[in-house]
Design an enzyme around this catalytic site. Structure first.
Site, PDB file in Angstrom:
ATOM      1  N   HIS A  39      -9.062  -4.040  -1.703  1.00  0.00           N
ATOM      2  CA  HIS A  39      -8.046  -3.236  -1.015  1.00  0.00           C
ATOM      3  C   HIS A  39      -8.385  -1.743  -1.094  1.00  0.00           C
ATOM      4  O   HIS A  39      -8.374  -1.042  -0.081  1.00  0.00           O
ATOM      5  CB  HIS A  39      -6.663  -3.502  -1.640  1.00  0.00           C
ATOM      6  N   GLU A  40      -8.704  -1.271  -2.293  1.00  0.00           N
ATOM      7  CA  GLU A  40      -8.970   0.168  -2.466  1.00  0.00           C
ATOM      8  C   GLU A  40     -10.236   0.585  -1.732  1.00  0.00           C
ATOM      9  O   GLU A  40     -10.264   1.646  -1.089  1.00  0.00           O
ATOM     10  CB  GLU A  40      -9.053   0.540  -3.950  1.00  0.00           C
ATOM     11  N   HIS A  60     -10.075   1.359   1.953  1.00  0.00           N
ATOM     12  CA  HIS A  60      -9.577   2.692   2.329  1.00  0.00           C
ATOM     13  C   HIS A  60     -10.719   3.666   2.616  1.00  0.00           C
ATOM     14  O   HIS A  60     -10.534   4.646   3.336  1.00  0.00           O
ATOM     15  CB  HIS A  60      -8.707   3.273   1.204  1.00  0.00           C
ATOM     16  N   CYS A  99       0.853  -1.187   0.000  1.00  0.00           N
ATOM     17  CA  CYS A  99       0.000   0.000   0.000  1.00  0.00           C
ATOM     18  C   CYS A  99       0.886   1.233   0.000  1.00  0.00           C
ATOM     19  O   CYS A  99       1.867   1.282   0.750  1.00  0.00           O
ATOM     20  CB  CYS A  99      -0.881  -0.019   1.250  1.00  0.00           C
TER      21      CYS A  99
HETATM   22 NI    NI Z   1      -3.662   0.994  -0.151  1.00  0.00          NI
END
Ligand code: NI
Length: 183
Positions: free
Chosen positions: A149-150, A153, A107
């Site tokens: 993953h995105e 966030h 990341c």
């Molecule tokens: Ni990330």
């Protein structure tokens, strides 16, 4: 404009981001442009608005091998296939089965490190593009991993929160050395 990427420890990375309520605005287009430029400048596979200190539900992801200056990264992308460039706003993710698989993630907000993270193998994701056009896709494997993953966030989560084998957390340069030695 290339923006500064905020790192782990910044409160914005631990907050739930605000929904976008107005599409196709100059402000939103500027945000998308900044995300794209910043992602490319940092050799990233994806980027979420909170990572440039903007607490809004906007992520981008996508790449092919030509996007990476790093040879090893380019080779890995070639192996796993490209992911089409996507701008995803107000996303909702639905797993298509209970099947999980572990894979290596890094990341830009946790520079230098990577680790093994379990993710759903197949997902459906829905949301909107920057013009307000609905998006509804089903993806699996690495593509599904990047989306999960995105989108994490946007809800204050980082990949390390999802790790089960914390011992797999390692420095990217050490990982690459070990891979090169193994060949
Ligand atoms: Ni990330």
């Amino acid at each position: 404009m290339i923006r500064e990427i905020v790192k782990m420890g910044s409160p914005v990375l631990r907050r739930e981001a605000d929904l976008i309520t107005q599409f196709d605005t100059p402000e939103l287009h500027q945000l998308v442009d900044d995300l794209l430029e910043t992602m490319r400048a940092n050799d990233g596979a994806g980027l979420a608005a909170p990572q440039i200190n903007i607490s809004k539900q906007v992520v981008i992801f996508g790449f092919d091998e030509s996007d990476f200056k790093d040879e090893q990264m380019a080779a890995r992308v070639k192996e796993r296939g490209p992911v089409p460039l996507t701008i995803l706003i107000n996303p909702v993710i639905t797993p298509l089965s209970d099947e999980m698989e572990e894979g290596l993630e890094g990341c830009l907000s946790i520079p230098g490190l990577c680790g093994m993270v379990p993710r759903y193998q197949a997902i459906r994701y829905q949301g909107f593009d920057q013009y307000g056009k609905p998006i509804d896709c089903q993806v699996h494997g690495f593509h599904a991993r990047v989306v999960q993953h995105e989108c994490d966030h946007l809800f204050g989560k980082l990949y390390i929160d999802r790790m089960i084998q914390i011992q797999s957390l390692q420095y990217i340069d050490v990982y690459q050395q070990n891979m090169a030695n193994a060949e």
